[in-house]
Design an enzyme around this catalytic site. Structure first.
Site, PDB file in Angstrom:
ATOM      1  N   GLU A 159       0.861  -1.178   0.000  1.00  0.00           N
ATOM      2  CA  GLU A 159       0.000   0.000   0.000  1.00  0.00           C
ATOM      3  C   GLU A 159       0.898   1.228   0.000  1.00  0.00           C
ATOM      4  O   GLU A 159       1.902   1.266   0.709  1.00  0.00           O
ATOM      5  CB  GLU A 159      -0.908   0.018   1.229  1.00  0.00           C
ATOM      6  N   GLU A 164      -2.634  11.563   3.152  1.00  0.00           N
ATOM      7  CA  GLU A 164      -3.714  11.453   4.129  1.00  0.00           C
ATOM      8  C   GLU A 164      -3.718  12.739   4.930  1.00  0.00           C
ATOM      9  O   GLU A 164      -2.671  13.341   5.186  1.00  0.00           O
ATOM     10  CB  GLU A 164      -3.505  10.271   5.074  1.00  0.00           C
TER      11      GLU A 164
END
Length: 281
Positions: A159, A164
């Site tokens: 990932e 974010e």
């Protein structure tokens, strides 16, 4: 956005055995650009109003009934303009305070949002990816620009979190890279941070440079996180020689998003473009 952030007991000796590290880079890091000779391989400029282009994007709704990872609170909709719409040259992903109790996969959520994916439409092995976006800052908001391996096994297939952000810490941008050796369930997750003043009021370029040698995560031409390929053939440490697909979403609350202030909704993540460059063949 890690697929599963829920903690489990730390595996003994894992941290000490890890030879890869996610490194915070100095602010003076060189500007990040597509490597010389790389060409545009895929893009969405969001220049046609309406729903996102179905040839490029799908919707992830798999866990609406059972509940999303990390104790998130949203119901992700599919092909619903109230949550994902292209308008005036921008993709707008909107999280709203509403319950869609009539939906057959409704799981009791009090909020709606959208999670767009290129899974099944486009995926890439290596590339320079740039997403120009403006983020929401409402308390409890958790927008993300990220990638997952097409093999569907997390964290084994890797990932990459290109961006974010949580509304409780406006302007703090997070970059993370997860593998089977480096992840939250094992207690070995690594996240780097950088500050982007005005992340919620202006557009910024969130960038990934991914080659056979390393992964660099950055913003506005400045790298701040890195993972180097050990080149020892250990898939647990480097699963990044296989395809990954892109995700864009706005989560609500959860382990990272935190407490939601309802009067701050709706929240909008606006995206001007997504561009993927790869080596010319």
């Amino acid at each position: 956005m890690a697929a599963f952030h829920r903690r489990s007991p730390t595996a003994t000796g894992i941290a000490a055995a890890m030879s890869l590290a996610l490194l915070a880079l100095a602010d003076a890091a060189p500007a990040m650009e597509a490597p010389p000779g790389w060409k545009l391989a895929w893009a969405d400029e969001f220049d046609v109003d309406g729903l996102p282009d179905p040839a490029k994007w799908d919707y992830d709704t798999a866990f609406n009934r059972t509940g999303w990872h990390n104790r998130e609170l949203q119901y992700y909709t599919s092909a619903r303009r109230e949550n994902a719409e292209v308008k005036h040259g921008r993709l707008v992903i909107t999280a709203r305070k509403e319950a869609l109790a009539s939906m057959p996969d409704y799981g009791g959520q009090a909020y709606t949002s959208a999670r767009l994916v290129t899974r099944g439409k486009a995926s890439w092995t290596h590339g320079f990816i740039e997403v120009r976006a403006k983020l929401p800052c409402g308390p409890g908001s958790w927008p993300a620009i990220w990638m997952l391996g097409t093999g569907g096994k997390w964290p084994a297939d890797g990932e990459i979190d290109i961006m974010e952000h949580v509304g409780h810490k406006p302007g703090e941008i997070l970059g993370s890279i997860y593998t089977n050796a480096q992840n939250w369930p094992r207690g070995t997750g690594k996240t780097s941070k950088t500050t982007v003043p005005g992340a919620c009021g202006a557009f910024h370029d969130y960038q990934l440079t991914w080659t056979n040698d390393r992964i660099l995560v950055g913003v506005d031409g400045r790298n701040y996180a890195e993972l180097a390929n050990p080149k020892d053939g250990d898939y647990d440490k480097w699963p990044f020689d296989r395809p990954q697909y892109l995700l864009l979403n706005v989560a609500v609350g959860g382990d990272l998003g935190g407490a939601v202030r309802d009067d701050s909704l709706p929240w909008r993540m606006e995206v001007e473009y997504v561009r993927v460059f790869q080596p010319a063949r």
